[in-house]
Design a protein around this motif. Structure first.
Motif, PDB file in Angstrom:
ATOM      1  N   LEU A  27       8.996   8.123   1.172  1.00 45.55           N
ATOM      2  CA  LEU A  27       9.950   7.495   0.247  1.00 45.55           C
ATOM      3  C   LEU A  27       9.455   7.602  -1.192  1.00 45.55           C
ATOM      4  CD1 LEU A  27      10.914   4.304   2.258  1.00 45.55           C
ATOM      5  CD2 LEU A  27      12.349   6.285   1.796  1.00 45.55           C
ATOM      6  N   PHE A  28       8.150   7.423  -1.394  1.00 44.08           N
ATOM      7  CA  PHE A  28       7.547   7.554  -2.715  1.00 44.08           C
ATOM      8  C   PHE A  28       7.748   8.967  -3.260  1.00 44.08           C
ATOM      9  CE2 PHE A  28       4.804   5.473  -5.718  1.00 44.08           C
ATOM     10  CZ  PHE A  28       4.138   6.498  -6.363  1.00 44.08           C
ATOM     11  N   VAL A  47      -0.132  -0.740   1.047  1.00 43.58           N
ATOM     12  CA  VAL A  47       1.018  -1.556   1.477  1.00 43.58           C
ATOM     13  C   VAL A  47       1.044  -1.652   3.003  1.00 43.58           C
ATOM     14  CG1 VAL A  47       3.538  -1.589   1.585  1.00 43.58           C
ATOM     15  CG2 VAL A  47       2.400  -1.152  -0.585  1.00 43.58           C
ATOM     16  N   GLN A  48       0.809  -0.539   3.672  1.00 47.40           N
ATOM     17  CA  GLN A  48       0.848  -0.571   5.128  1.00 47.40           C
ATOM     18  C   GLN A  48      -0.373  -1.268   5.722  1.00 47.40           C
ATOM     19  OE1 GLN A  48       1.833   3.310   6.622  1.00 47.40           O
ATOM     20  NE2 GLN A  48       3.747   3.338   5.494  1.00 47.40           N
ATOM     21  N   ALA A  49      -1.518  -1.231   5.047  1.00 45.53           N
ATOM     22  CA  ALA A  49      -2.681  -1.998   5.505  1.00 45.53           C
ATOM     23  C   ALA A  49      -2.397  -3.491   5.408  1.00 45.53           C
ATOM     24  CB  ALA A  49      -3.914  -1.643   4.677  1.00 45.53           C
ATOM     25  N   VAL A  53       0.338   8.222  -1.806  1.00 40.09           N
ATOM     26  CA  VAL A  53      -0.308   8.045  -0.504  1.00 40.09           C
ATOM     27  C   VAL A  53      -1.238   6.833  -0.536  1.00 40.09           C
ATOM     28  CG1 VAL A  53      -1.984   9.085   1.075  1.00 40.09           C
ATOM     29  CG2 VAL A  53      -0.077  10.433   0.239  1.00 40.09           C
ATOM     30  N   VAL A  54      -1.970   6.663  -1.620  1.00 42.16           N
ATOM     31  CA  VAL A  54      -2.894   5.521  -1.736  1.00 42.16           C
ATOM     32  C   VAL A  54      -2.123   4.198  -1.768  1.00 42.16           C
ATOM     33  CG1 VAL A  54      -4.555   4.397  -3.274  1.00 42.16           C
ATOM     34  CG2 VAL A  54      -4.748   6.832  -2.807  1.00 42.16           C
ATOM     35  N   VAL A  55      -1.070   4.135  -2.574  1.00 36.46           N
ATOM     36  CA  VAL A  55      -0.254   2.909  -2.642  1.00 36.46           C
ATOM     37  C   VAL A  55       0.387   2.633  -1.286  1.00 36.46           C
ATOM     38  CG1 VAL A  55       1.821   1.911  -3.679  1.00 36.46           C
ATOM     39  CG2 VAL A  55       0.131   3.025  -5.119  1.00 36.46           C
ATOM     40  N   ALA A  97       3.370   7.668   6.488  1.00 39.11           N
ATOM     41  CA  ALA A  97       4.838   7.664   6.569  1.00 39.11           C
ATOM     42  C   ALA A  97       5.298   6.320   7.109  1.00 39.11           C
ATOM     43  CB  ALA A  97       5.304   8.794   7.480  1.00 39.11           C
ATOM     44  N   PRO A  98       6.413   5.840   6.734  1.00 38.97           N
ATOM     45  CA  PRO A  98       7.483   6.380   5.909  1.00 38.97           C
ATOM     46  C   PRO A  98       7.349   6.047   4.427  1.00 38.97           C
ATOM     47  CG  PRO A  98       8.286   4.407   6.940  1.00 38.97           C
ATOM     48  CD  PRO A  98       6.867   4.619   7.434  1.00 38.97           C
TER      49      PRO A  98
END
Length: 139
Positions: A56-57, A85-87, A79-81, A51-52
């Motif tokens: 949003l996805f 992005v967050q990594a 969740v994977v994307v 999250a978030p």
């Protein structure tokens, strides 16, 4: 930004390397729980970990196709994307913070001849003539 810099920020430091692993483990645990029986609230953990962005996805997918049309694979892909992005964001933040600490640790304080990191350099060397001023000061 080059592909090498993108990969370095996403996977090459401990923070951004562990994060996708934790999310992947939660997805595997969710799939195993779904296959073995009633998963209960196990499916919430991947969304909470990402999250978030994953929420949003899911909201965009529900707005485009309707909430009844969302499949497990669409949500898992979100969740994977989101984890990738967050990594990347965690890697960029870690690199920025480390860069700031590196710059301040090597800055010198000219008044004390000591670096900020605490490495004592000692006083500047005395000229050789200053040591041999009289009989009492001989070495």
């Amino acid at each position: 930004m080059h592909a090498r810099a993108l990969l370095r920020r996403t996977f090459a430091n401990p923070v951004s390397a562990v994060y996708p692993g934790v999310v992947g483990a939660s997805l595997v645990f969710e799939a195993a729980a779904a296959v073995s029986g009633d998963p209960g609230f196990v499916g919430v953990w991947p969304f909470l970990l990402t999250a978030p962005a994953s929420l949003l996805f899911a909201m965009v997918g529900a707005a485009v196709g309707g909430p009844a049309e969302l499949s497990y694979w669409f949500l898992a892909g979100g969740v994977v994307v989101s984890a990738l992005v967050q990594a990347f964001a965690l890697g960029a933040l870690t690199e920025t913070v480390r860069g700031r600490f590196r710059r301040t640790a090597t800055r010198e304080d000219p008044r004390h001849h000591v670096t900020v990191s605490g490495n004592a350099e000692g006083p500047p060397p005395l000229p050789v003539e200053g040591l041999r001023t009289g009989g009492a000061n001989r070495i």
